[in-house]
Design a protein around this motif. Structure first.
Motif, short mmCIF file in Angstrom:
data_model
loop_
_atom_site.label_atom_id
_atom_site.label_comp_id
_atom_site.label_asym_id
_atom_site.label_seq_id
_atom_site.Cartn_x
_atom_site.Cartn_y
_atom_site.Cartn_z
N THR A 107 0.83 -1.21 0.00
CA THR A 107 0.00 0.00 0.00
C THR A 107 0.86 1.25 0.00
OG1 THR A 107 -0.22 -0.20 2.42
CG2 THR A 107 -2.02 -1.07 1.07
N SER A 108 1.99 1.23 0.72
CA SER A 108 2.89 2.39 0.72
C SER A 108 3.44 2.65 -0.67
CB SER A 108 4.06 2.14 1.70
OG SER A 108 3.61 1.94 3.02
N ALA A 109 3.89 1.57 -1.32
CA ALA A 109 4.43 1.71 -2.68
C ALA A 109 3.34 2.18 -3.64
CB ALA A 109 5.02 0.38 -3.14
N ALA A 110 2.15 1.59 -3.54
CA ALA A 110 1.06 1.97 -4.44
C ALA A 110 0.67 3.43 -4.23
CB ALA A 110 -0.15 1.06 -4.20
N LEU A 111 0.65 3.88 -2.99
CA LEU A 111 0.29 5.28 -2.72
C LEU A 111 1.25 6.23 -3.42
CD1 LEU A 111 -0.89 6.81 0.63
CD2 LEU A 111 0.96 7.91 -0.62
N LEU A 112 2.56 6.00 -3.26
CA LEU A 112 3.53 6.91 -3.88
C LEU A 112 3.52 6.79 -5.40
CD1 LEU A 112 6.56 6.70 -1.41
CD2 LEU A 112 4.85 8.51 -1.63
N ILE A 113 3.36 5.59 -5.92
CA ILE A 113 3.31 5.41 -7.38
C ILE A 113 2.10 6.13 -7.97
CG2 ILE A 113 2.95 3.71 -9.22
CD1 ILE A 113 4.68 1.79 -7.50
N ARG A 114 0.95 5.98 -7.32
CA ARG A 114 -0.27 6.64 -7.82
C ARG A 114 -0.15 8.16 -7.70
NH1 ARG A 114 -4.79 3.08 -8.32
NH2 ARG A 114 -6.21 4.82 -7.95
N LEU A 115 0.41 8.63 -6.60
CA LEU A 115 0.57 10.08 -6.43
C LEU A 115 1.54 10.64 -7.46
CD1 LEU A 115 0.15 12.75 -4.96
CD2 LEU A 115 1.90 12.04 -3.32
N LEU A 116 2.69 10.00 -7.62
CA LEU A 116 3.66 10.48 -8.60
C LEU A 116 3.08 10.45 -10.01
CD1 LEU A 116 6.91 8.85 -7.16
CD2 LEU A 116 6.35 11.29 -7.20
N GLY A 117 2.28 9.42 -10.29
CA GLY A 117 1.63 9.36 -11.60
C GLY A 117 0.69 10.54 -11.81
N ALA A 118 -0.04 10.91 -10.77
CA ALA A 118 -0.95 12.06 -10.87
C ALA A 118 -0.16 13.36 -11.03
CB ALA A 118 -1.83 12.13 -9.62
N LEU A 119 1.10 13.36 -10.59
CA LEU A 119 1.96 14.53 -10.73
C LEU A 119 2.72 14.54 -12.05
CD1 LEU A 119 3.39 14.64 -7.10
CD2 LEU A 119 1.84 16.31 -8.13
N GLU A 228 5.50 21.22 -1.30
CA GLU A 228 6.76 21.66 -1.89
C GLU A 228 6.54 22.08 -3.35
OE1 GLU A 228 10.85 22.44 -2.58
OE2 GLU A 228 9.77 22.17 -0.68
N LEU A 229 5.81 21.29 -4.11
CA LEU A 229 5.56 21.60 -5.52
C LEU A 229 4.67 22.83 -5.65
CD1 LEU A 229 5.11 18.01 -6.96
CD2 LEU A 229 6.98 19.60 -7.47
N ARG A 238 -1.50 23.02 -13.82
CA ARG A 238 -1.74 21.60 -13.59
C ARG A 238 -2.65 21.45 -12.37
NH1 ARG A 238 1.10 16.73 -14.50
NH2 ARG A 238 2.71 17.87 -15.64
N GLU A 239 -3.53 20.49 -12.41
CA GLU A 239 -4.45 20.27 -11.30
C GLU A 239 -3.70 19.64 -10.12
OE1 GLU A 239 -8.66 17.93 -10.35
OE2 GLU A 239 -7.88 18.07 -12.41
N VAL A 240 -4.03 20.10 -8.93
CA VAL A 240 -3.41 19.53 -7.73
C VAL A 240 -4.06 18.18 -7.43
CG1 VAL A 240 -2.93 19.87 -5.27
CG2 VAL A 240 -3.01 21.85 -6.81
N PRO A 241 -3.29 17.11 -7.29
CA PRO A 241 -3.88 15.80 -6.98
C PRO A 241 -4.62 15.83 -5.64
CG PRO A 241 -1.57 15.57 -7.62
CD PRO A 241 -1.82 17.03 -7.42
#
Length: 595
Positions: A107-119, A228-229, A238-241
């Protein structure tokens, strides 16, 4: 009407020794319910007896992130980690998320992967194979990721004690950000940033969040990254996730990792269950269906239905199935992975039963030890943590189960009891040279140990923990919340109890006493489960079941009871919705004779 009895009496309902051999006590103190609060205000009672201050009741009755989430900058290296990730997002670097093979890691990995993908950054993932690579990052794996083009690796739910691996990564000029929650040594490994509330050099406020699972820490990092971004004007066009949409992953990882459900964790799970009910994560929706849940998941489903299936991939199957499931938006792919995980979970159960039976045969030699340690060469390392938990529950003291390979190296997993910090003891054993590697947190730990050092570990843990274990066991009593008649156990009553949830470690589910009741029908079903229909003095009858108890004194006493013998039954109330009926029943933890 439900009643809570004063804790001024030496034993609840006069039970100084139950059928399972323990005293009963009321949770909390009657003084908590004065000053105008009504004795049948169950929500207030439940919150007060779980440590909530009277002035703080409103915040805890409906926990939200707004009320409980800290400023991420509170934690050491958080801003440094967020800035490094922001650099990677802006420069479109190749980033790999290196996760543990359990639910928290997935779940930790999926959270960061999904967030980075949205970014706008497509990150890769790396989940080590439990059998071939073991726990945590290896230097070889990190160097290969560097050679394959990754300039940044973020480890999640691992890395806090990866000294050699992170040293190799640094020499290879690979930046590694560690996002973890496991106990740390005084000296930290050589990482670009180490985000962990359990760092020994954290201040008291940050350390108060040491109960977070790794996925909770990852969520805080996600919030820091977005901030930070935002400060860099990244979102000008760009839309904020919406980070809140990832709370379903946070809830699943938190509950499945048996993290303490108070404070921020309780808010994570409360809000995460709402997100999960919207079924927006394709993989979770497939997993819910594969788990044969026909309603929206509740907290217990995360720990007993969804979590074990994701864990099964890392335990007995393919380690990256969980993160692949939780990051895909392809429904066909998600359904296929969910089916695989469901099948692997069935295989895991069969293996677990075999290992547990063999482990229990070895327990006699562990009598009197502070920590029960059992080992064998034939055991599958993927189920030793589950078996250790079962042994801990049976013995009432910490247990470690070790699977030894053909080279004489054991992989062990331990589970502890409240009041005994097993993770810290294992770190001390590592520093003493007894275990080759190891760490964890208060309630769970993992080790790598040579077979000829196992007896030394037994002796070391005796010396370190004997007094603490004895103290914890002496203070052990079955804590009760409320007593009702048989007719008082209704679906509405259970719903009222659930209002103070979600429940878990550190926020225990309410234990209800039903009685006095007589046995109308009692028999054995399934694998040693004692099933009952009982009737109270009010003429009402209810169903109850005591799992895995037929061969215990509790189970035998219930099975052999005369029709006129009266009992108090203590346990967890639940709603049985099988077949479309809504009836309340009791999952029995203990029982006592009623005069």
């Amino acid at each position: 009407m439900a009643t809570q009895i004063s804790n001024n009496s030496p034993a609840a309902l006069g039970v100084s020794e139950s059928l399972s051999g323990q005293p009963w006590q009321w949770r909390g103190n009657q003084a908590d319910y004065r000053d105008g609060l009504q004795p049948d205000d169950l929500m207030t009672q439940l919150l007060l007896t779980r440590g909530v201050d009277r002035h703080d009741l409103a915040r805890h009755k409906s926990p939200t992130l707004r009320d409980f989430m800290p400023d991420p900058s509170l934690f050491q290296d958080m801003d440094k980690a967020a800035a490094r990730l922001a650099d990677a997002v802006e420069a479109q670097e190749q980033v790999t998320i290196f996760g543990d093979y359990d639910v928290d890691g997935a779940t930790s990995a999926a959270l960061l992967i999904r967030l980075l993908g949205a970014l706008g950054l497509e990150a890769g993932s790396y989940i080590p194979d439990r059998l071939m690579e073991g726990y945590g990052p290896s230097g070889e794996a990190l160097v290969k990721l560097k050679q394959a083009g990754s300039s940044l690796v973020v480890t999640v739910d691992c890395g806090a004690m990866a000294f050699e691996a992170l040293d190799m990564a640094a020499k290879a000029e690979l930046d590694v950000v560690v996002v973890d929650h496991h106990k740390c040594a005084a000296e930290l490994p050589r990482a670009f940033a180490m985000v962990n509330p359990n760092r020994q050099d954290e201040n008291d406020e940050a350390a108060s969040f040491g109960h977070l699972a790794a996925v909770g820490v990852a969520f805080l990092l996600g919030a820091a990254l977005i901030r930070e971004l935002r400060g860099r004007d990244y979102f000008a066009e760009r839309e904020v996730p919406d980070l809140m949409q990832l709370l379903d992953l946070v809830a699943l990882g938190t509950v499945a990792d048996v993290a303490q459900l108070h404070g921020l964790n309780r808010a994570f799970v409360t809000q995460g269950l709402k997100i999960m009910a919207r079924r927006r994560n394709t993989g979770l929706e497939s997993l819910i269906q594969a788990s044969r849940l026909t309603r929206d998941p509740v907290c217990s489903d995360l720990g007993f239905a969804l979590g074990p299936r994701i864990n099964a991939g890392g335990r007995v199957g393919q380690s990256d199935l969980g993160v692949n499931l939780l990051t895909t938006s392809d429904r066909i792919k998600a359904d296929d992975i969910a089916r695989q995980l469901d099948q692997l979970n069935e295989e895991r159960r069969a293996i677990e039963v075999s290992v547990q039976e063999m482990a229990e045969e070895k327990l006699a030699a562990e009598e009197g030890r502070a920590v029960a340690i059992v080992s064998a060469k034939s055991w599958h390392p993927g189920v030793i943590g589950i078996v250790a938990g079962r042994l801990k529950e049976r013995l009432g003291r910490p247990a470690i189960v070790i699977a030894v390979d053909d080279d004489g190296i054991g992989k062990g997993s331990g589970r502890s009891i409240s009041g005994v910090d097993l993770g810290a003891a294992i770190i001390a054993a590592r520093e003493a040279g007894i275990v080759q590697a190891g760490g964890g947190h208060a309630m769970a730990a993992g080790i790598t140990i040579a077979e000829d050092q196992i007896d030394n570990l037994r002796n070391f843990l005796d010396e370190q923990l004997q007094q603490r274990v004895e103290t914890a066991r002496r203070g052990r009593a079955l804590l009760l919340d409320v007593v009702v008649s048989a007719g008082g156990l209704t679906p509405d009553f259970v719903t009222t109890l659930e209002g103070a949830g979600p429940y878990g470690v550190g926020w225990p589910g309410p234990r209800v006493v039903i009685g006095p009741v007589r046995m109308i029908k009692v028999d054995i079903v399934g694998t040693n489960h004692v099933r009952m229909i009982v009737s109270g003095d009010d003429g009402k009858s209810i169903k109850a079941i005591a799992f895995r108890s037929a061969d215990t004194n509790l189970g035998q006493s219930l099975l052999s009871a005369r029709r006129d013998t009266k009992f108090w039954l203590a346990g967890r109330a639940k709603i049985d919705d099988w077949g479309g009926r809504n009836t309340a029943e009791l999952i029995v933890d203990d029982a006592a004779l009623a005069s």
